[in-house]
Design an enzyme around this catalytic site. Structure first.
Site, PDB file in Angstrom:
ATOM      1  CG  ASN A   1      -0.351  -0.001   2.510  1.00 28.80           C
ATOM      2  OD1 ASN A   1       0.696  -0.628   2.706  1.00 28.80           O
ATOM      3  ND2 ASN A   1      -0.922   0.702   3.445  1.00 28.80           N
TER       4      ASN A   1
ATOM      5  N   GLY B   1       1.986  -6.046   7.182  1.00 27.31           N
ATOM      6  CA  GLY B   1       1.058  -6.649   6.226  1.00 27.31           C
ATOM      7  C   GLY B   1      -0.215  -7.073   6.924  1.00 27.31           C
TER       8      GLY B   1
ATOM      9  CB  THR C   1      -4.387  -9.707  11.038  1.00 27.95           C
ATOM     10  OG1 THR C   1      -4.325  -8.318  11.389  1.00 27.95           O
ATOM     11  CG2 THR C   1      -4.525 -10.535  12.295  1.00 27.95           C
TER      12      THR C   1
ATOM     13  CB  THR D   1       0.494 -12.362   6.112  1.00 31.16           C
ATOM     14  OG1 THR D   1      -0.495 -12.258   5.104  1.00 31.16           O
ATOM     15  CG2 THR D   1       1.797 -12.802   5.507  1.00 31.16           C
TER      16      THR D   1
ATOM     17  CD  GLU E   1       4.027  -1.974  13.524  1.00 30.18           C
ATOM     18  OE1 GLU E   1       2.857  -1.546  13.629  1.00 30.18           O
ATOM     19  OE2 GLU E   1       4.852  -1.902  14.446  1.00 30.18           O
TER      20      GLU E   1
ATOM     21  CB  CYS F   1      -2.521   0.095   8.153  1.00 23.91           C
ATOM     22  SG  CYS F   1      -1.104   1.169   8.415  1.00 23.91           S
TER      23      CYS F   1
ATOM     24  CD  GLU G   1       7.573  -0.922  11.989  1.00 23.26           C
ATOM     25  OE1 GLU G   1       6.879  -0.066  11.408  1.00 23.26           O
ATOM     26  OE2 GLU G   1       8.043  -1.920  11.410  1.00 23.26           O
TER      27      GLU G   1
HETATM   28  P1  NAD Z   1       0.065  -9.321   2.961  1.00 29.92           P
HETATM   29  O1  NAD Z   1       0.064  -9.816   4.345  1.00 29.92           O
HETATM   30  O2  NAD Z   1      -0.679 -10.071   1.937  1.00 29.92           O
HETATM   31  O3  NAD Z   1       1.549  -9.194   2.387  1.00 29.92           O
HETATM   32  C1  NAD Z   1       2.543  -8.448   3.042  1.00 29.92           C
HETATM   33  C2  NAD Z   1       3.909  -9.020   2.691  1.00 29.92           C
HETATM   34  O4  NAD Z   1       4.016 -10.332   3.240  1.00 29.92           O
HETATM   35  C3  NAD Z   1       4.133  -9.163   1.187  1.00 29.92           C
HETATM   36  O5  NAD Z   1       5.475  -8.846   0.889  1.00 29.92           O
HETATM   37  C4  NAD Z   1       3.861 -10.651   0.958  1.00 29.92           C
HETATM   38  O6  NAD Z   1       4.515 -11.165  -0.172  1.00 29.92           O
HETATM   39  C5  NAD Z   1       4.427 -11.245   2.237  1.00 29.92           C
HETATM   40  N1  NAD Z   1       3.899 -12.585   2.583  1.00 29.92           N
HETATM   41  C6  NAD Z   1       2.723 -13.145   2.202  1.00 29.92           C
HETATM   42  N2  NAD Z   1       2.626 -14.395   2.714  1.00 29.92           N
HETATM   43  C7  NAD Z   1       3.743 -14.616   3.440  1.00 29.92           C
HETATM   44  C8  NAD Z   1       4.214 -15.712   4.220  1.00 29.92           C
HETATM   45  N3  NAD Z   1       3.500 -16.836   4.362  1.00 29.92           N
HETATM   46  N4  NAD Z   1       5.407 -15.590   4.842  1.00 29.92           N
HETATM   47  C9  NAD Z   1       6.126 -14.466   4.749  1.00 29.92           C
HETATM   48  N5  NAD Z   1       5.754 -13.387   4.003  1.00 29.92           N
HETATM   49  C10 NAD Z   1       4.559 -13.467   3.360  1.00 29.92           C
HETATM   50  O7  NAD Z   1      -0.426  -7.815   3.061  1.00 29.92           O
HETATM   51  P2  NAD Z   1      -0.737  -6.821   1.870  1.00 29.92           P
HETATM   52  O8  NAD Z   1      -2.010  -7.273   1.215  1.00 29.92           O
HETATM   53  O9  NAD Z   1       0.490  -6.629   1.055  1.00 29.92           O
HETATM   54  O10 NAD Z   1      -0.992  -5.458   2.675  1.00 29.92           O
HETATM   55  C11 NAD Z   1      -2.227  -5.085   3.202  1.00 29.92           C
HETATM   56  C12 NAD Z   1      -2.278  -5.336   4.683  1.00 29.92           C
HETATM   57  O11 NAD Z   1      -1.191  -4.699   5.335  1.00 29.92           O
HETATM   58  C13 NAD Z   1      -3.523  -4.757   5.336  1.00 29.92           C
HETATM   59  O12 NAD Z   1      -4.037  -5.692   6.243  1.00 29.92           O
HETATM   60  C14 NAD Z   1      -3.011  -3.539   6.080  1.00 29.92           C
HETATM   61  O13 NAD Z   1      -3.766  -3.133   7.192  1.00 29.92           O
HETATM   62  C15 NAD Z   1      -1.655  -3.988   6.479  1.00 29.92           C
HETATM   63  N6  NAD Z   1      -0.786  -2.861   6.766  1.00 29.92           N
HETATM   64  C16 NAD Z   1      -0.460  -2.606   8.071  1.00 29.92           C
HETATM   65  C17 NAD Z   1       0.337  -1.513   8.381  1.00 29.92           C
HETATM   66  C18 NAD Z   1       0.735  -1.205   9.802  1.00 29.92           C
HETATM   67  O14 NAD Z   1       1.640  -0.400   9.998  1.00 29.92           O
HETATM   68  N7  NAD Z   1       0.108  -1.800  10.797  1.00 29.92           N
HETATM   69  C19 NAD Z   1       0.803  -0.683   7.352  1.00 29.92           C
HETATM   70  C20 NAD Z   1       0.439  -0.980   6.048  1.00 29.92           C
HETATM   71  C21 NAD Z   1      -0.354  -2.072   5.754  1.00 29.92           C
END
Ligand code: NAD
Length: 481
Positions: A150, A226, A228, A230, A248, A282, A461
């Site tokens: 994002n 990423g 929750t 994951t 996060e 997020c 962080e």
């Molecule tokens: P995602 O969890 O699908 O992917 C995030 C990263 O994890 C990607 O690089 C992906 O390739 C990797 N990944 C996927 N499966 C994995 C596994 N089994 N092992 C290790 N790595 C793996 O998330 P997304 O769709 O890219 O992002 C959206 C999500 O991120 C939303 O839920 C959003 O709220 C969250 N987010 C949180 C914050 C925060 O600071 N809390 C900030 C931005 C986004």
């Protein structure tokens, strides 16, 4: 077609498998570049390079580390127009937003931690006539940084900068959905003179590359941003290995509007906190709770501004709402809209896919969507949608709105709009969230703790919190006798 390359041991290289994934431009719905479909072998090579360079990098002076990180920040600024264009094309976000927010913040992340390590100090604890203790903070070793789509370069650098500043070497994986600026960043690292192997970027799928990074025994800490689910998968692998973990995760943030607020300010800010980056931040406030006395007034002013939002080609200067990041994500958001209707939601604005005229006719656009009439505990108000969809709900008392706000499994941030300082303090104390913004949204001081409670994450962080995460602590106790 342009090929994005891995950055391993200081070189830009193809994946060992020579297999590639397609990278889409979501605003026009076509493939425009190829990404390495990396495997275990690439992660192995990256971790070897990181391990080999750890001794020298961890023993380098803080001045040396600071200088190279600052050089990277300077080059991001020098190339900001290209980086912003790349981010907009890769992600679908308005170019104006990438120029104003994403890329400057990526540079600030690097310069902030370049400066932070110069001013770091550690504690000492004096035991009168017995001993003195002092705290040593040592880099951990090779660490893994995994980031989402994002805010691609913004969140990628937010992890890498403190990890490198603290003296670790890194194996990093950007999202496979938005890999382009991480690739451009690897070229910047080469040009800035970052020693080879200190940062290694492996592109590819989460369950392959991300999983290999998470489970590698030589990678001692994982910083992940990423979803929750994951985060849960990562914790299942990393926790039994006793790795340090920073997670996060998702959010479903409440935006609470009291009748004594500055209404114009609350309305304008709520439009931003609802729909910036197409609602894919997020920290967006997707549940808007409004004190009943001003519900109709707020709704009228809010809808007027939402309907005026310009949606379409991200490269147009006037565009406020660009494309969602992928067709899968667009379909997920449209499905949530369907569910909201089934749950009895009254649609006040939007609710459909948007099809622009011209070159973006096949892009993944969704109208900014507003519902009312939904209960606080229905799935629309409980599940993270991560798109341009918000709900309006009236409330009658502080007690009631605290209950609404705290009812989800998430706890990332909350916004409160009020002119009553005592109320602001009472609310901040009771809201279950890692961040509370009073009369503002997304005001960020990089020294402050950033992170969520409950299923929004583990750890914090930012500033010293990040430097502490990326170091191991030794207490040294020296006897006086
Ligand atoms: P995602 O969890 O699908 O992917 C995030 C990263 O994890 C990607 O690089 C992906 O390739 C990797 N990944 C996927 N499966 C994995 C596994 N089994 N092992 C290790 N790595 C793996 O998330 P997304 O769709 O890219 O992002 C959206 C999500 O991120 C939303 O839920 C959003 O709220 C969250 N987010 C949180 C914050 C925060 O600071 N809390 C900030 C931005 C986004």
């Amino acid at each position: 077609m342009e090929k994005i390359l891995n950055y391993i041991n200081g070189k830009l290289i193809e994946p060992v498998s020579n297999k590639w994934l397609e990278n889409y431009n979501p605003a026009i719905g076509t493939v425009y570049s190829l990404i390495p479909d990396s495997t275990k072998e690439d992660v192995e090579n990256a971790q070897k390079a990181a391990l080999n360079s750890f001794h020298k990098w961890s023993k380098s002076s803080i001045k040396e580390r600071s200088t190279v990180l600052q050089k990277i920040a300077d080059l991001i600024i020098e190339r900001q127009d290209d980086l912003a264009m790349a981010e907009s094309i890769d992600n679908g976000k308005p170019l104006a937003l990438a120029k104003k927010v994403d890329i400057p913040r990526a540079a600030t992340n690097m310069s902030f931690f370049a400066s932070a390590i110069l001013h770091e100090n550690s504690e000492s604890h004096h035991m009168s006539n017995v001993a003195i203790n002092y705290t040593l903070r040592k880099p951990i070793g090779v660490v893994g940084c995994i980031s989402p789509w994002n805010l691609p370069l913004y969140l990628f650098t937010w992890k890498i900068a403190p990890a490198l500043a603290a003296g670790n070497t890194v194996v990093a994986k950007p999202s496979e959905i938005t890999p382009m600026t991480a690739f451009l960043f690897s070229k910047i690292c080469i040009d800035a003179g970052l020693p080879k192997g200190v940062l290694n970027i492996v592109h590819g799928l989460g369950p392959k590359v991300g999983h290999e990074i998470t489970k590698h025994p030589n990678i001692k800490a994982i910083s992940f941003t990423g979803g929750t689910l994951t985060g849960q998968k990562i914790a299942e692998v990393a926790a039994p290995m006793f790795k340090k973990l920073s997670l996060e995760l998702g959010g479903k943030n409440p935006n609470i509007i009291f009748s004594d607020c500055d209404l114009e300010k609350a309305v304008s800010s709520s439009v931003l906190s609802s729909f910036s980056n197409q609602g894919q931040i997020c920290l967006c406030g997707s549940r808007i709770f409004i004190e009943r006395k001003i519900y109709d007034k707020f709704k009228e002013k809010f809808l007027e501004k939402v309907k005026a939002l310009n949606i379409g080609d991200p490269l147009e200067k006037t565009t406020k709402i660009g494309a969602l990041v992928s067709s899968q994500h667009m379909n997920k958001v449209l499905n949530h809209i369907k569910i909201a209707k089934q749950e009895g939601g009254i649609l006040l604005s939007g609710g459909k896919q948007f099809i622009p005229k011209g070159r973006c006719a096949n892009g993944y656009f969704v109208e900014p969507t507003v519902f009312e009439g939904l209960s606080f505990d229905c799935s629309t108000n409980q599940e993270e949608i991560f798109g341009p969809v918000v709900t309006l709900t009236p409330f009658d008392s502080e007690e009631e709105v605290i209950n609404f706000a705290n009812s989800t499994k998430y706890g990332l941030c909350s916004m409160v709009w009020t002119s009553d300082l005592n109320r602001a303090n009472r609310m901040s104390d009771q809201l279950q969230s890692g961040i509370v913004w009073i009369n503002c949204w997304l005001v960020r001081d990089l020294r402050t703790p950033f992170g969520g409670m409950k299923e929004s994450g583990v750890g914090r962080e930012g500033g010293t919190y990040a430097l502490n995460f990326f170091t191991e602590t030794t207490n040294v106790c020296i006897s006086y006798n």
